[in-house]
Write an enzyme that holds these catalytic residues in place. Structure first.
Site, PDB file in Angstrom:
ATOM      1  N   ILE A  40      -1.010  -4.513  -7.709  1.00 19.47           N
ATOM      2  CA  ILE A  40      -2.336  -3.945  -7.435  1.00 19.47           C
ATOM      3  C   ILE A  40      -2.332  -2.435  -7.696  1.00 19.47           C
ATOM      4  O   ILE A  40      -3.143  -1.908  -8.442  1.00 19.47           O
ATOM      5  CB  ILE A  40      -2.771  -4.217  -5.979  1.00 19.47           C
ATOM      6  CG1 ILE A  40      -2.795  -5.731  -5.712  1.00 19.47           C
ATOM      7  CG2 ILE A  40      -4.125  -3.582  -5.702  1.00 19.47           C
ATOM      8  CD1 ILE A  40      -3.753  -6.502  -6.607  1.00 19.47           C
ATOM      9  N   LYS A  80      -8.608   6.078 -17.917  1.00 23.78           N
ATOM     10  CA  LYS A  80     -10.017   6.482 -17.960  1.00 23.78           C
ATOM     11  C   LYS A  80     -10.139   7.988 -18.204  1.00 23.78           C
ATOM     12  O   LYS A  80     -11.035   8.447 -18.911  1.00 23.78           O
ATOM     13  CB  LYS A  80     -10.709   6.115 -16.646  1.00 23.78           C
ATOM     14  CG  LYS A  80     -12.169   6.560 -16.591  1.00 23.78           C
ATOM     15  CD  LYS A  80     -12.865   6.092 -15.324  1.00 23.78           C
ATOM     16  CE  LYS A  80     -14.316   6.576 -15.306  1.00 23.78           C
ATOM     17  NZ  LYS A  80     -15.077   6.060 -14.141  1.00 23.78           N
ATOM     18  N   HIS A  82      -0.724 -27.956 -47.562  1.00 28.15           N
ATOM     19  CA  HIS A  82      -2.080 -27.550 -47.173  1.00 28.15           C
ATOM     20  C   HIS A  82      -2.527 -28.229 -45.875  1.00 28.15           C
ATOM     21  O   HIS A  82      -3.654 -28.698 -45.754  1.00 28.15           O
ATOM     22  CB  HIS A  82      -3.063 -27.814 -48.302  1.00 28.15           C
ATOM     23  CG  HIS A  82      -2.608 -27.265 -49.619  1.00 28.15           C
ATOM     24  ND1 HIS A  82      -2.288 -25.931 -49.792  1.00 28.15           N
ATOM     25  CD2 HIS A  82      -2.372 -27.866 -50.810  1.00 28.15           C
ATOM     26  CE1 HIS A  82      -1.899 -25.738 -51.052  1.00 28.15           C
ATOM     27  NE2 HIS A  82      -1.931 -26.885 -51.674  1.00 28.15           N
ATOM     28  N   VAL A 127       0.858  -1.188   0.000  1.00 31.50           N
ATOM     29  CA  VAL A 127       0.000   0.000   0.000  1.00 31.50           C
ATOM     30  C   VAL A 127       0.892   1.236   0.000  1.00 31.50           C
ATOM     31  O   VAL A 127       1.620   1.492   0.960  1.00 31.50           O
ATOM     32  CB  VAL A 127      -0.937   0.027   1.229  1.00 31.50           C
ATOM     33  CG1 VAL A 127      -1.758   1.318   1.216  1.00 31.50           C
ATOM     34  CG2 VAL A 127      -1.858  -1.186   1.226  1.00 31.50           C
ATOM     35  N   ARG A 139     -15.927 -42.224 -46.868  1.00 30.74           N
ATOM     36  CA  ARG A 139     -14.683 -42.931 -46.563  1.00 30.74           C
ATOM     37  C   ARG A 139     -14.146 -43.710 -47.760  1.00 30.74           C
ATOM     38  O   ARG A 139     -12.938 -43.774 -47.969  1.00 30.74           O
ATOM     39  CB  ARG A 139     -14.903 -43.854 -45.362  1.00 30.74           C
ATOM     40  CG  ARG A 139     -13.605 -44.362 -44.735  1.00 30.74           C
ATOM     41  CD  ARG A 139     -13.789 -44.653 -43.279  1.00 30.74           C
ATOM     42  NE  ARG A 139     -14.149 -43.450 -42.558  1.00 30.74           N
ATOM     43  CZ  ARG A 139     -13.263 -42.539 -42.119  1.00 30.74           C
ATOM     44  NH1 ARG A 139     -11.972 -42.728 -42.320  1.00 30.74           N
ATOM     45  NH2 ARG A 139     -13.662 -41.470 -41.487  1.00 30.74           N
ATOM     46  N   GLY A 187       7.120 -27.620 -53.526  1.00 34.94           N
ATOM     47  CA  GLY A 187       6.534 -26.457 -52.870  1.00 34.94           C
ATOM     48  C   GLY A 187       6.051 -26.731 -51.459  1.00 34.94           C
ATOM     49  O   GLY A 187       5.304 -25.927 -50.888  1.00 34.94           O
ATOM     50  N   ARG A 244     -11.020 -43.117 -31.918  1.00 29.82           N
ATOM     51  CA  ARG A 244     -11.171 -42.395 -33.178  1.00 29.82           C
ATOM     52  C   ARG A 244     -10.257 -41.172 -33.188  1.00 29.82           C
ATOM     53  O   ARG A 244     -10.024 -40.559 -32.147  1.00 29.82           O
ATOM     54  CB  ARG A 244     -12.627 -41.951 -33.332  1.00 29.82           C
ATOM     55  CG  ARG A 244     -12.956 -41.323 -34.666  1.00 29.82           C
ATOM     56  CD  ARG A 244     -14.385 -40.845 -34.699  1.00 29.82           C
ATOM     57  NE  ARG A 244     -14.574 -39.648 -33.890  1.00 29.82           N
ATOM     58  CZ  ARG A 244     -15.751 -39.079 -33.636  1.00 29.82           C
ATOM     59  NH1 ARG A 244     -16.853 -39.628 -34.093  1.00 29.82           N
ATOM     60  NH2 ARG A 244     -15.821 -37.987 -32.901  1.00 29.82           N
TER      61      ARG A 244
END
Length: 515
Positions: A124, A135, A273, A62, A436, A302, A511
């Protein structure tokens, strides 16, 4: 007389700023270590306790949280009631605030930091002063970044004060800064209590570089990195040669790093890609590169290449025969770097590879219109022993190695995904199809174009077969073993077809969709 309040942890450039403000007739208020530093520099300062008539207390927690500070910052000069209140309580205006915050980020970046040490670095008073001044940007200039010191001095010297436009821009910067600071604290404490998906998600990133454009030339783009660096990432890669990375380069390089990290043995990944077009393993990095190149010698042109071993002369010479966008590896020999640097535009990059393939399961964020999707990364480490052979014919030991290799690749291919492979090389990859069987046909056609006969090849599918046509087509073209998650209501049809055709099939129970 105008006043500036200076309280900084990072002293970079502060002597020059303070001297410039004093030369402009501005008094300096300062605190603790900053006051001592400025005094040692021969700059006259007023201690914060001389302003507040109250000593710093609680080990400095403080000191600036006081009406004589925040009144001087928040009071509106254009409101008579504010002016009267400030005069009544003998408060002086504060026109400049120069503050940067306790080094919370630097503290938690250390692996041995304790919670108590981290908490002590939560500022703080600093954010409070910054927010108060920001502000009231109509009258107060707030500076949080040393990069802005010269701008402020130039305007003060030219005009006697900063312009309203500058004050507004600096105020916006302050609120971004304090928001990012609080977001980092929130993330740290949220992790401390073990919450993964809190009721409010606050994230922050730092701008690494502007990009010429995004996916297409008409799209603006920038690259942001984690506040706490991730060493094994394209964000922390070191560029040794070549032009700047593009938006698509960064995406592709990230995909390549994710895939090559699946393997401990010498490995090379070619990406186009965001999909692998060739993955190779070998006893040497040259052998691994040869396998990756031969997997699809057309699509690699590339492409982006990631290697998990140092690039040597022999490998560099082979790669120099092609047009490649990026080569990224742990290191390059001096001779290899010289060979590849003869190409003006190729990007040559190094990154710190981890000692093992185990990576922290970071959260993945994806934007959607009106919101954000968040999930844990697909870093599940599966055990071969847990896989289930569901056919009468079991896979051979070589087929198991090939199936495991292909399974590590297919999780990184856009769904629907199918990979045809042998134990050290992809042969064909089918990606991003709406059904698929389409992915199976593409992968097999590519493999047959590359190497001809697929006799002895294996197939990996990222999700279950909805019917037995994929098994039939694969077997007709020489595939001898299949790995897939299982889970279809028609699984038995695929099993029966595999038994009929005398091929092996494994269910993993997991999966790996990648949308």
């Amino acid at each position: 007389m105008k006043r500036a309040l200076i309280s900084v942890s990072d002293k970079t450039g502060i002597e020059g700023l303070a001297k410039g403000l004093v030369a402009a007739g501005i008094e300096i208020i300062s605190t603790g270590g900053t006051k001592s530093y400025l005094t040692d520099c021969g700059i006259p300062t007023i201690g914060i306790e001389e302003v507040t008539d109250f000593p710093e207390m609680l080990d400095g927690r403080v000191k600036t949280l006081h009406p004589k500070i925040h009144g001087g910052l928040l009071g509106r000069r254009d409101l008579p009631s504010h002016v009267a209140a400030v005069k009544e309580h003998e408060i002086q205006w504060i026109d400049y605030v120069v503050v940067n915050l306790y080094p919370f980020k630097e503290t938690i970046a250390k692996s041995d930091t304790t919670l108590a040490e981290a908490v002590e670095q939560i500022d703080i008073g600093g954010p409070s002063m910054l927010r108060s001044g920001a502000k009231n940007f109509a009258a107060v200039t707030v500076v949080v970044d040393p990069a802005d010191y010269q701008l402020v001095l130039d305007e003060v010297k030219a005009n006697g004060q900063t312009t309203e436009g500058t004050r507004k821009r600096l105020a916006a910067k302050v609120f971004r800064h304090t928001a990012a600071y609080d977001a980092l604290i929130a993330a740290y404490l949220t992790a401390e209590v073990g919450e993964t998906y809190p009721e409010k998600l606050t994230v922050t990133y730092e701008k690494k570089q502007g990009l010429r454009y995004g996916e297409n030339g008409h799209q603006q783009a920038s690259f942001y990195s984690d506040v706490l660096p991730t060493s094994y990432s394209i964000a922390e890669a070191k560029q040794l040669h070549g032009k700047e990375l593009s938006y698509n380069n960064i995406h592709d390089a990230d995909a390549a790093l994710r895939i090559v990290n699946e393997y401990q043995e010498p490995a090379v990944v070619a990406v186009k890609h965001m999909n692998p077009c060739g993955v190779g393993l070998g006893k040497t990095i040259l052998e691994a590169y040869t396998h990756a190149y031969e997997a699809d010698s057309t699509s690699i042109f590339g492409g982006i290449i990631a290697l998990n071993r140092q690039v040597d002369v022999a490998t560099a010479e082979k790669m120099s025969e092609l047009f490649l966008e990026i080569i990224i590896a742990p290191s390059f020999t001096e001779e290899a770097l010289a060979i590849l640097s003869q190409k003006k535009n190729i990007r040559l990059m190094t990154v710190d590879f981890p000692a093992t393939t185990d990576q922290v399961a970071k959260l993945e964020l994806t934007s959607v219109m009106g919101g954000l999707l968040i999930q844990a990364g697909d870093t599940l480490k599966e055990q071969v022993e847990s896989w289930q052979v569901v056919t009468d014919t079991p896979p051979t030991s070589d087929e198991i190695k090939a199936l495991e290799f292909a399974w590590h690749v297919v999780k990184h291919v856009k769904s629907n995904a199918v990979v045809i492979a042998k134990k050290d090389q992809t042969l064909g990859i089918g990606a991003g199809q709406m059904n698929r069987i389409g992915s199976v046909k593409i992968a097999i056609e590519q493999a047959e174009t590359s190497i001809g006969s697929l006799t002895g090849a294996v197939l990996a599918s990222d999700a279950f077969f909805p019917m037995d046509d994929c098994v039939s087509y694969a077997a007709e073209h020489g595939v001898r073993a299949i790995i897939q998650p299982g889970g279809s209501i028609k699984d038995q049809q695929s099993i029966d077809k595999a038994n009929e055709l005398g091929i092996a099939m494994i269910f993993t129970g997991v999966r790996h969709f990648k949308h």
